[in-house]
Scaffold this active site. Structure first.
Site, PDB file in Angstrom:
ATOM      1  N   TRP A   1       0.805  -1.218   0.000  1.00  0.00           N
ATOM      2  CA  TRP A   1       0.000   0.000   0.000  1.00  0.00           C
ATOM      3  C   TRP A   1       0.839   1.271   0.000  1.00  0.00           C
ATOM      4  O   TRP A   1       0.304   2.359  -0.175  1.00  0.00           O
ATOM      5  CB  TRP A   1      -0.949   0.021   1.203  1.00  0.00           C
ATOM      6  N   ASN A   2       2.146   1.177   0.195  1.00  0.00           N
ATOM      7  CA  ASN A   2       2.929   2.412   0.361  1.00  0.00           C
ATOM      8  C   ASN A   2       3.224   3.120  -0.954  1.00  0.00           C
ATOM      9  O   ASN A   2       3.311   4.346  -1.001  1.00  0.00           O
ATOM     10  CB  ASN A   2       4.224   2.132   1.133  1.00  0.00           C
TER      11      ASN A   2
ATOM     12  N   GLY B   1       5.790  -6.627  -0.172  1.00  0.00           N
ATOM     13  CA  GLY B   1       5.024  -6.513   1.054  1.00  0.00           C
ATOM     14  C   GLY B   1       5.853  -6.927   2.255  1.00  0.00           C
ATOM     15  O   GLY B   1       7.086  -6.935   2.218  1.00  0.00           O
ATOM     16  N   SER B   2       5.180  -7.309   3.303  1.00  0.00           N
ATOM     17  CA  SER B   2       5.851  -7.641   4.557  1.00  0.00           C
ATOM     18  C   SER B   2       6.477  -9.022   4.505  1.00  0.00           C
ATOM     19  O   SER B   2       6.072  -9.885   3.715  1.00  0.00           O
ATOM     20  CB  SER B   2       4.855  -7.575   5.712  1.00  0.00           C
TER      21      SER B   2
ATOM     22  N   GLU C   1       9.748  -9.225  -2.654  1.00  0.00           N
ATOM     23  CA  GLU C   1      10.496  -8.090  -2.104  1.00  0.00           C
ATOM     24  C   GLU C   1       9.830  -7.731  -0.788  1.00  0.00           C
ATOM     25  O   GLU C   1       8.724  -7.192  -0.758  1.00  0.00           O
ATOM     26  CB  GLU C   1      10.486  -6.918  -3.087  1.00  0.00           C
ATOM     27  N   LEU C   2      10.517  -8.037   0.319  1.00  0.00           N
ATOM     28  CA  LEU C   2       9.877  -8.013   1.633  1.00  0.00           C
ATOM     29  C   LEU C   2      10.446  -6.897   2.512  1.00  0.00           C
ATOM     30  O   LEU C   2      10.960  -5.914   2.014  1.00  0.00           O
ATOM     31  CB  LEU C   2      10.036  -9.394   2.282  1.00  0.00           C
TER      32      LEU C   2
ATOM     33  N   CYS D   1      10.324   0.602   2.376  1.00  0.00           N
ATOM     34  CA  CYS D   1      11.048  -0.601   2.819  1.00  0.00           C
ATOM     35  C   CYS D   1      12.548  -0.363   2.923  1.00  0.00           C
ATOM     36  O   CYS D   1      13.234  -1.069   3.661  1.00  0.00           O
ATOM     37  CB  CYS D   1      10.761  -1.764   1.883  1.00  0.00           C
TER      38      CYS D   1
ATOM     39  N   GLU E   1      10.847  -4.190  11.892  1.00  0.00           N
ATOM     40  CA  GLU E   1      10.682  -3.082  10.964  1.00  0.00           C
ATOM     41  C   GLU E   1       9.626  -2.119  11.520  1.00  0.00           C
ATOM     42  O   GLU E   1       8.516  -2.529  11.844  1.00  0.00           O
ATOM     43  CB  GLU E   1      10.247  -3.590   9.592  1.00  0.00           C
TER      44      GLU E   1
END
Length: 479
Positions: free
Chosen positions: A149-150, A226-227, A248-249, A282, A382
């Site tokens: 969502w960022n 995402g996370s 990509e976390l 991130c 994080e």
């Protein structure tokens, strides 16, 4: 474009029998849209359309596929103002940063289109007479795109561009907190002439629609930003089908400032790398390691800049807009409290804002914490918000050791004038992306990836593009 619909097989459809999700403006908590909370059946319909369309799309010359993606990039720029305003409304970033995201989205599409003439292969000599070995790159098939969502628009185009130019079709699940970016992109894709079924957009929750997309035998690859928690769930869900994954976390980027650094440059980079998008990046500066000889001076300069940051209506282009949701603020407040309980010293205790102009919305002011050990819980998790923990270090070796003491391996920063440290850091810092004497911000020709708990696979550049292709070997015998 009706926001209560999804885009499947070139048409705007209202899924039957599904609930609706209200989309909220984080600056004032007003409902700005209602979208479908899609179920597994809707996901299956989208995947079926993508599967049907992919073969014909892959049969087109790559340069023809690229022309359509170029056309989409041009439409993104033509509609930059409305797209930026929509990003502000659903995600909360300041308007200038939203405009930057729109430009980044166009750049991702343009760069991907430029790769059309770079889909190469190999012809190798065989050990047999009258024979050659031909290795070619071919599309993977149906790609599932799951975005955070960022940066909902940029992340969608980061996946869409290379997937389509490589000859795949794509089903995007636009995140339920920020779904309008994906739906707006679908409307522009329709105008650009992307054939029906090649690009489909559904909305809903990861645990239902997302899981169905990942587990379905119709999908061939899953690319997700995402996370780390969500990445693990996708890894488990994809196991039975042995899906190709690009994840990509999360990150926990160390920001190292040595005694010989240009402090003004380092301070400005630390501000940018922590507070852009209210810290919801991130690759953000998540923990600072400051050499003991310059720590006090650095922090005086840094705190002066932090206190000068303006928080407010994102349409007025402040330094910080709202956090994306109240749930995100709750997470950060818990992390701050746990850090202080474990011995962190609050140099600046910010937090949730509720008074005056901040009565409505999800607002948060910066916090700065001095830590006295690398075992504080805020070093491990994080934060994804406007909180900066820092430690003093005695040497370059001390900083590197503390930086590597993490489960994450996405991004890291180093500020020094010593070229020997720069050469050492590439082999001694266990991070996939290192920013040397500058703030964050990837470029499309680079390679954005994470190590360890920060992911597998990667995006951007020739290496990211190659991830959307698989290799086929043919033994050609003419005897």
């Amino acid at each position: 474009m009706d926001q209560r619909k999804v885009f499947i097989d070139g048409e705007w459809l209202t899924p039957s029998g599904v609930d609706q999700i209200e989309v909220e403006n984080p600056a004032n908590e007003q409902v700005i849209a209602t979208i479908p909370d899609c179920d597994a059946a809707t996901a299956h319909i989208a995947l079926t359309a993508a599967k049907k369309a992919q073969s014909d799309w892959a049969g087109r010359p790559a340069i023809e596929r690229a022309r359509v993606v170029h056309a989409l990039a041009a439409l993104v720029l033509e509609n930059a103002d409305s797209l930026a305003v929509s990003l502000v409304a659903e995600q909360g970033k300041p308007i200038s940063q939203a405009r930057g995201e729109v430009q980044a989205a166009a750049n991702f599409l343009t760069y991907a289109a430029e790769n059309a003439r770079r889909i190469d292969g190999d012809i190798l000599p065989s050990d047999n007479p009258d024979e050659e070995i031909v290795i070619r790159r071919v599309p993977r098939g149906v790609v599932v795109g799951l975005t955070a969502w960022n940066y909902p628009l940029a992340l969608a185009t980061r996946k869409l561009g290379p997937a389509l130019v490589a000859g795949n079709s794509l089903v995007l699940m636009s995140h339920e907190i920020t779904p309008l970016a994906g739906l707006n992109l679908a409307a522009l894709a329709q105008q650009a002439g992307i054939p029906a079924g090649v690009f489909n957009v559904i909305t809903g929750r990861g645990a239902v629609a997302g899981r169905a997309l990942v587990e379905s035998p119709l999908s061939d690859m899953v690319t997700m930003t995402g996370s780390t928690r969500a990445g693990r769930e996708i890894f488990r869900s994809a196991a039975d089908q042995l899906k190709v994954l690009s994840l990509e976390l999360g990150g926990k980027a160390p920001f190292i400032v040595m005694e010989d650094a240009d402090l003004d440059k380092a301070v400005e980079a630390a501000i940018i790398a922590r507070f852009t998008n209210c810290g919801q990046v991130c690759t953000c500066n998540e923990r600072m390691y400051l050499h003991q000889d310059i720590a006090d001076l650095f922090m005086r300069k840094f705190l002066d800049r932090v206190l000068s940051l303006r928080i407010g209506d994102p349409m007025s282009d402040p330094d910080l807009g709202p956090k994306v949701s109240s749930v995100e603020i709750d997470k950060i407040e818990e992390l701050i409290s746990a850090a202080i309980s474990a011995g962190a010293e609050p140099i600046l205790r910010g937090g949730r804002l509720r008074d005056g102009d901040f009565t409505r919305g999800h607002w948060m002011s910066p916090s700065v914490l001095e830590l006295h050990g690398n075992d504080n819980p805020i070093i491990r998790s994080e934060v994804f918000g406007p909180v900066v923990p820092f430690l003093r270090v005695s040497s370059f070796e001390d900083a590197v050791e503390k930086a590597n003491d993490s489960d994450y391996g996405l991004s890291a920063y180093l500020f020094t004038q010593d070229i020997r440290r720069m050469m050492r850091v590439s082999r001694e810092l266990n991070f996939a992306e290192i920013y040397f004497n500058r703030a964050n911000g990837e470029q499309v020709q680079g390679y954005h990836a994470g190590w360890n708990q920060s992911g597998i696979g990667g995006e951007d550049g020739k290496y990211g593009f190659d991830g959307y292709l698989k290799k086929q070997t043919m033994y050609v015998n003419w005897s």
